[in-house]
Design an enzyme around this catalytic site. Structure first.
Site, PDB file in Angstrom:
ATOM      1  N   HIS B 209      -7.744 -50.860 129.978  1.00  0.00           N
ATOM      2  CA  HIS B 209      -9.041 -50.782 130.542  1.00  0.00           C
ATOM      3  C   HIS B 209      -9.678 -50.517 128.992  1.00  0.00           C
ATOM      4  O   HIS B 209      -9.120 -49.751 128.179  1.00  0.00           O
ATOM      5  CB  HIS B 209      -9.214 -49.548 131.115  1.00  0.00           C
ATOM      6  CG  HIS B 209     -10.588 -49.106 131.668  1.00  0.00           C
ATOM      7  ND1 HIS B 209     -11.327 -49.856 132.666  1.00  0.00           N
ATOM      8  CD2 HIS B 209     -11.361 -48.070 131.073  1.00  0.00           C
ATOM      9  CE1 HIS B 209     -12.394 -49.315 132.791  1.00  0.00           C
ATOM     10  NE2 HIS B 209     -12.611 -48.368 131.847  1.00  0.00           N
ATOM     11  N   GLY B 218     -15.063 -47.805 135.231  1.00  0.00           N
ATOM     12  CA  GLY B 218     -15.792 -48.746 135.563  1.00  0.00           C
ATOM     13  C   GLY B 218     -16.226 -49.548 134.733  1.00  0.00           C
ATOM     14  O   GLY B 218     -15.608 -49.811 133.658  1.00  0.00           O
ATOM     15  N   LEU B 244      -9.149 -48.001 141.786  1.00  0.00           N
ATOM     16  CA  LEU B 244      -9.686 -48.556 140.203  1.00  0.00           C
ATOM     17  C   LEU B 244      -9.461 -47.642 139.210  1.00  0.00           C
ATOM     18  O   LEU B 244     -10.227 -46.658 139.377  1.00  0.00           O
ATOM     19  CB  LEU B 244     -10.997 -49.100 140.619  1.00  0.00           C
ATOM     20  CG  LEU B 244     -11.742 -49.899 139.471  1.00  0.00           C
ATOM     21  CD1 LEU B 244     -10.997 -51.219 139.164  1.00  0.00           C
ATOM     22  CD2 LEU B 244     -13.121 -50.427 139.484  1.00  0.00           C
ATOM     23  N   ASP B 245      -8.995 -48.213 138.035  1.00  0.00           N
ATOM     24  CA  ASP B 245      -8.953 -47.198 136.820  1.00  0.00           C
ATOM     25  C   ASP B 245      -8.116 -45.907 136.979  1.00  0.00           C
ATOM     26  O   ASP B 245      -8.306 -45.185 136.234  1.00  0.00           O
ATOM     27  CB  ASP B 245     -10.261 -47.076 136.191  1.00  0.00           C
ATOM     28  CG  ASP B 245     -11.061 -48.404 135.928  1.00  0.00           C
ATOM     29  OD1 ASP B 245     -10.356 -49.368 135.801  1.00  0.00           O
ATOM     30  OD2 ASP B 245     -12.077 -48.378 135.726  1.00  0.00           O
ATOM     31  N   GLU B 246      -7.322 -45.810 138.082  1.00  0.00           N
ATOM     32  CA  GLU B 246      -7.065 -44.488 138.493  1.00  0.00           C
ATOM     33  C   GLU B 246      -5.218 -44.458 138.484  1.00  0.00           C
ATOM     34  O   GLU B 246      -4.503 -43.610 138.614  1.00  0.00           O
ATOM     35  CB  GLU B 246      -7.320 -43.785 139.766  1.00  0.00           C
ATOM     36  CG  GLU B 246      -8.739 -43.727 139.938  1.00  0.00           C
ATOM     37  CD  GLU B 246      -9.208 -42.276 139.210  1.00  0.00           C
ATOM     38  OE1 GLU B 246      -8.110 -41.355 138.839  1.00  0.00           O
ATOM     39  OE2 GLU B 246     -10.284 -42.001 139.051  1.00  0.00           O
TER      40      GLU B 246
END
Lengths: 301, 301, 301, 301
Positions: B209, B218, B244-246
């Site tokens: 990311h 995000g 998402l992204d976690e």
């Protein structure tokens, strides 16, 4: 619950970790941390290693607790770890086995000249429980650290070098250090120690050199760094040996500089690196993380 | 001489390291590297730990060799380690025991969109024996990486997303990935994967990311970093989960920026951090250094 | 809109920035970036500086645009900046005034031996518009970089050193470099260049040395770093002069290592630092950010 | 020789640097340092910039000396720089021109709660001439910093918040701060300041937040960083505005952590980053290096 740091050094051979950790398990001791390293570079270079006797060097450090229900007092735990040490020493050939309390609280004596940034760092880190050691005394050539030591309640001895031969001064410093000490820290101490001093010293000595060794060995490293136009300056913490600035390196770090830094600004920027590097080295020593491996060190993270 | 990485995960209790390493020693296996960690934060918080069942999580990784004279061929070594695995699984309750060859050579499939800096990084690191893995295939949405893959002799599959529903496209991507793969790497892959895709995926998926998570979760992290006026930008490699992204963070790093950086310059500076962070994460995964510990990771150095 | 980098070097005296920037303003040119440095260390050391002639060294770099409406074509802009250069040269005593287009696109020739990580770095950075230069040719001692150069469409010349005297080989290398070049980059080129070569070279030469100079000057720095047990290794980019490894330092960086690194692993870790340091140095050179200040450099950020 | 920092902020237009530096030169003033930045992102986004009024933001900082022979006393120098300031204000439309002595010695008031590492950092840096400011007073909620302040000879005021409404407490704090102050530093001050307080505050306020903003805005950032499993923790120094943790960022830094760090160890590691980041931010402020650019800052290096 009594916890200990257990350190084992010996020639490498198969089964060492098993032998050691089984000795823990047999006493119901639990391993909280474990680090182990075999120096492959020390292996015999010609032919395959002989089975069972690799000849390399083996370094082991563990933090171990003995069961709380079986060690209601420190004496019982001491006895338990004493027996563990004996068993390990007997069952592992040519081994050195060391046991120290965990968390550590080593007795540190600081040797200082006029500069105080490393002295303050040692004291502050100890006071805030970050050094794993306690500064029991500051011994200085100059009478400048008295108020600071008084403020923090630390014994302070001044050993001026005026009117004394080097021999006399060193004898007085050794006297001031005493023998109830685990490690001596040269906190920007500006005098070179003689071989004789080192042989008489009661414990290891850690120095902070104000350059990224082996760059700028010797005097005036910042001036020479400035003249050479380096883009980073650094500091090196090492054990003191008879060879000036050649002792085993414990820790190093650098800071970026540029053309705008005068020599005096290099000195100021360098002071921050010096105190940080010295702090990390002394802390690692106090926590039993450092092993000597010839002229190098193994430092477990 | 056959060497293996042996990984053990289980609830913590006394004697684990002894049990495991004795199993090695009984077979004449030597430990070359050993890392061990107990997550104390997972211990019961009230009262003292019950003797023998600490309840914490225990993570163990060792590199082990079996004696050369007893394993003249890989089959014999395989059998030996298979028996070791059985013994460990039986003797350690609730344990997961994994064995993989050392040095590692995991099969990596790279998923890409148009950007190529992470794709090139994966390929170059693999080709120069620095990834502990091999890039077996590049699967891309866009037909832009063909020449590069051809040059390095790597299979290349284009799965355009035009004219396909998300479901159809994901099915085609899964088909292209195949099943002979150990880890999928999202090398700045710009499409969000559905839960359905993740459940059908044949292996773990690592994403890079382009922000220092949890900052700027995000879309458009560089634009938002610029607007916020941060003085450092970063990148985060993590396992992909349905959130998402976690997913569990594997590795992060940052680079210093200042007021002179436009958003486009942030993107360029960030690209270097992204590829380095992704490389270190995938390498650690290939070398079996990463353990899942709830929503976090244990990454042995 | 035509933009230029304008560089001015001269002895320091009051009013220099005003003189220079007024020359810009008189032509309606706007300053987009400006860096200025006076080397105070170069001031006369005895007595106060004489008023009006400080004697120090003054370094100035600006990015300037000439008004778009007045420079519809490059020729007009060239003429405008030519007149600016003349005015500055005349109005500032003992000055060197240099003008180059902005953004820069210097012509870079890469000299290589067998190792390719620095060669790839130069090519990739140029191709992705991050070098402010273009790699126009790779000249190598060994025939190993052909496929790579072909892939990126870069001219490739092999000048083997077998059967040639050092003089003959250097003559052939100079011939291969040609004269249409702005900077030569030694991308881990393993042969020492003679004074004669340096005098005949058509442009400055930048080298990457695989140590943190002045540590480990000369051969085998990684082996020596390993033997010394340093905790960080580094790389140094410098201009090549007749004194081996003593040229003005442009850029340096380090990476942390520890006791687990074998010499070969130091080499691999070092390769990343080398290519990054070399990249930053060549980029800074291409963008006109570097000034020679005696044996040191001024590098504007 | 009287030296001053001169700061100019205004909308960008051609010729600004020339105008300003000519004003210096006309008075025989010499430029010792010069930094200049134009925020291109603030340019009108539609259409080409109108000639002569680019509309961007221009930031300028110079260190200037007035000739020694013409300023035998500070009053004369003051008058000289006062006239310079008037001329610049008149000749540059919509400009803000600020003049402060160089080297700086701003008056700093420190606000503290119980934690003392940032308080000590401010005091020590000031005492060793590294802050470009002087800590004139420590105002604290709790009576814990008295001995430290006494040791360093710094005025110390305790304003307990027990038995006081938030309004009353803030009024007492403002009273304690007084008006003879250039910057207020929140050295891990744990109470949120009201809008009313900020409006009445006599000067800018700098806060240190114990996370890498915008990660972990609000309370308990270390606990949340631990739960999230981040691999680096950081600190952020920013100007205080009415939006909590949203003020313009001045400086940030991070430190690497791993799975072995408990939440308490994150707090200790973080303390070092906090004090370093806060120190660099306050020093930059004292030296007039920071400009507000909307919600962001320009910080000259």
């Amino acid at each position: 619950m009594a916890q200990r740091i257990v350190r084992v050094t010996c020639p490498d051979r198969p089964g060492l970790v098993g032998t050691i950790t089984t000795a823990f398990a047999d006493r119901g001791m639990n391993i909280l941390q474990l680090d182990q390293f075999t120096d492959a570079d020390a292996l015999p270079q010609t032919g395959a290693p002989v089975h069972g006797t690799s000849g390399g060097s083996f370094f082991f450090r563990a933090v171990v607790d003995s069961p709380a229900d079986r060690t209601p007092d420190d004496d019982a735990a001491d006895a338990e770890f004493h027996r563990l040490r004996e068993r390990l020493t007997n069952s592992v050939d040519d081994s050195i086995v060391e046991v120290q309390p965990y968390p550590s609280k080593l007795r540190v004596v600081v040797l200082a000249s006029k500069t105080d940034h490393c002295v303050v760092e040692m004291i502050r880190r100890a006071q805030t429980d970050q050094l794993s050691g306690e500064v029991v005394k500051v011994v200085a050539n100059h009478d400048v650290h008295g108020p600071l030591c008084d403020f923090y309640g630390i014994e302070h001895v001044v050993v001026p070098n005026a009117d004394l031969t080097k021999e006399e001064h060193e004898a007085a410093v050794l006297e001031a250090i005493g023998t109830d000490v685990d490690v001596v820290v040269l906190a920007r101490y500006m005098r070179i120690l003689s071989d004789d001093f080192l042989q008489k010293a009661p414990c290891p000595i850690i120095n902070i050199h104000h350059s990224f060794l082996p760059s700028f060995i010797g005097a005036n490293p910042y001036q020479r760094a400035h003249d050479r136009g380096v883009k980073m300056i650094g500091a090196t913490a090492h054990y003191v040996t008879a060879d000036l600035d050649e002792g085993p390196i414990i820790e190093q770090d650098v800071v970026r500089v540029d053309h705008r830094h005068t020599k005096d600004e290099l000195v100021k920027s360098g002071a921050d690196v010096e105190r940080n590097v010295l702090y990390r080295a002394v802390k690692a020593h106090c926590e039993g993380r450092i092993f000597l491996d010839g002229d190098r060190t193994v430092v477990f993270g």
